[in-house]
Design an enzyme around this catalytic site. Structure first.
Site, PDB file in Angstrom:
ATOM      1  N   ASP A 192      -4.486   2.299  -4.649  1.00 36.36           N
ATOM      2  CA  ASP A 192      -3.024   2.333  -4.628  1.00 36.36           C
ATOM      3  C   ASP A 192      -2.464   1.089  -3.935  1.00 36.36           C
ATOM      4  OD1 ASP A 192      -3.975   2.967  -2.147  1.00 36.36           O
ATOM      5  OD2 ASP A 192      -2.490   4.523  -1.732  1.00 36.36           O
ATOM      6  N   ASP A 235       0.862  -1.181   0.000  1.00 38.69           N
ATOM      7  CA  ASP A 235       0.000   0.000   0.000  1.00 38.69           C
ATOM      8  C   ASP A 235       0.902   1.236   0.000  1.00 38.69           C
ATOM      9  OD1 ASP A 235      -2.928   1.100   0.612  1.00 38.69           O
ATOM     10  OD2 ASP A 235      -1.495   2.241   1.822  1.00 38.69           O
ATOM     11  N   LEU A 236       0.669   2.127  -0.981  1.00 38.99           N
ATOM     12  CA  LEU A 236       1.481   3.347  -1.074  1.00 38.99           C
ATOM     13  C   LEU A 236       1.148   4.272   0.091  1.00 38.99           C
ATOM     14  CD1 LEU A 236       1.232   4.059  -4.911  1.00 38.99           C
ATOM     15  CD2 LEU A 236       2.957   2.727  -3.678  1.00 38.99           C
TER      16      LEU A 236
END
Length: 476
Positions: free
Chosen positions: A338, A295-296
């Site tokens: 994302d 996960d960004l």
């Protein structure tokens, strides 16, 4: 030398013995005599039809009225004629005859009239009808059809063949169907095909071929070997349909169902399917695999500041980087937003974890969609990891556990990785189950309160107690 009477008797025997139907009519066209073959074929006996006209007996609903008019006209003119006509038996069954009728009279030394000879041609007519139907199917079929001989030389093709391949009939007559070969299939593929034809007289499958203009297409083809009555003599009949558009459509549907439109990476559904296969492979090979959830960090702020176009461009760049960073056999998928999922099947997973984070940490430069001056971003990510078979969950469970580990990485400060602990998770699961059971028991009044007496023998004092309450008194 035989007498005239003997000759007439012999002729009468011929008329009675022939398999052809014979009628003798008078000059008005009425029946005077019928041979046994006529009686057998039509079901009419001579006493029943004597003096009657054949058209009143034999015509039926499908008899061609034009043929009847031509026959009547020829009888009136006392002219010989031939005609193929559909007649009906006494029971109403249709049958075809070839009718040959000649006038007789003074020239033959007999009373004026006609001799009518009918040959049953129903079998021939049915064969002709079958051939016409087959020819119509051959010409009008949407499937291409090739007929070739024992040496597999083309004898005929139908219009659909020319429409699909671009070759005219004259282009291919006498040639081998291999002129269509695309070169995609190995010799072993064709050997297997011919072995099937040799063994079962049939083969069905998909083949890549090439049109006259050089364009490749895929066809669904059936080949049958047709044997004739002569031993060792046979033909090949091949029919095929161009399924290129169907295949392309199937690919489009597969891509829509299993791949992410933005990045071109597999989506969550395909990730789960591949993870199921990877688990089965790990079980067979007694190896292990890792499932990662990426996960960004802070990506929403970039989207809010620079817009979705820039955000999408960043996701495409990172997707490409991750795909290139992994090794053969590994999978990276976009789960949504994302978030990315990764399956690692090869050895030395630890080095790949760091590679995933460092790949995301590399600066990203955007030159469009964010202004005239290029913008450079440096992103971080939180990485959650679970390992199979230490974590013996199913595919969906492995992804969920990696997701839980990712949230733990974020809680620790981001740009970090965290491993899912199956034992700790099992302990927490049992603890959650216990709390759930206690809550349900309280709601259902399932607890009972018990008192336990406590005695102090030295002071001869007895105390009854319960949690939170103390009661004491002297024994006496």
């Amino acid at each position: 030398m035989p007498s005239l009477q003997t000759d007439l008797k012999r002729l009468s025997l011929v008329a009675s013995a022939t398999r052809n139907m014979v009628l003798i009519l008078d000059d008005t066209g009425a029946v005077q005599w019928a041979n046994p073959s006529f009686e057998e074929c039509t079901g009419y006996q001579l006493p029943d039809i004597f003096g009657k006209r054949p058209k009143d007996l034999l015509n039926g609903p499908a008899t061609n009225p034009e043929a009847v008019r031509r026959i009547t006209k020829s009888l009136h003119r006392a002219e010989p004629f031939e005609e193929d006509v559909l007649l009906y038996t006494r029971s109403g069954m249709p049958f075809w005859v070839h009718l040959y009728c000649v006038p007789i009279g003074e020239g033959q030394g007999v009373a004026p009239g006609f001799i009518s000879i009918m040959n049953n041609i129903s079998d021939r007519k049915h064969s002709e009808r079958g051939l016409r139907i087959a020819a119509s199917v051959f010409d009008r079929s949407d499937e291409a059809i090739i007929i070739s001989d024992k040496q597999n030389r083309i004898l005929d093709v139908n219009p659909a063949f020319s429409r699909i391949t671009g070759y005219s009939r004259n282009d291919v007559l006498g040639l081998n169907p291999s002129i269509l070969s695309s070169g995609r299939h190995s010799p072993a593929y064709y050997r297997s095909m011919w072995q099937s034809i040799e063994g079962s007289d049939h083969w069905r499958g998909e083949i890549w071929n090439r049109r006259k203009n050089g364009e490749e297409f895929i066809e669904l083809q059936s080949i049958s070997r047709v044997h004739l009555d002569e031993p060792g003599n046979y033909y090949h009949v091949a029919s095929f349909t161009d399924i290129t558009e169907l295949k392309n459509h199937a690919k489009e549907l597969d891509r829509a169902a299993n791949y992410d439109d933005l990045t071109g990476l597999p989506n969550r559904q395909l990730l789960e399917d591949r993870l199921k296969s990877a688990r089965a492979h790990a079980d067979r090979q007694q190896t292990h695999l890792s499932v990662c959830y990426v996960d960004l960090d802070g990506f929403k702020a970039i989207n809010d500041r620079f817009g979705q176009t820039a955000g999408n461009q960043i996701l495409r760049i990172l997707a490409g980087r991750l795909a290139r960073a992994l090794r053969s056999g590994d999978t990276v998928a976009r789960i949504g937003g994302d978030e990315f999922g990764v399956i690692l099947q090869s050895d030395q997973h630890d080095s790949v974890y760091e590679c995933i984070l460092s790949t995301i940490n590399k600066p990203i430069e955007l030159g469009s969609g964010t202004g005239n001056v290029a913008d450079t971003f440096t992103l971080t990510a939180s990485l959650g990891i679970t390992r199979y078979p230490a974590d013996n969950a199913d595919a969906e469970g492995l992804i969920r556990h990696a997701d839980q580990a990712m949230y733990s990485a974020k809680e620790k400060g981001r740009n970090l990785l965290h491993f899912f602990d199956p034992q700790l998770n099992e302990h927490r699961q049992k603890r959650r189950e216990q709390l759930t059971e206690i809550t349900r028991a309280l709601e259902n009044d399932e607890f009972e309160l018990y008192f336990q007496p406590q005695l102090r023998l030295a002071r001869q004092q007895r105390t009854c107690s319960m949690p939170g309450i103390g009661v004491s008194y002297c024994a006496g």
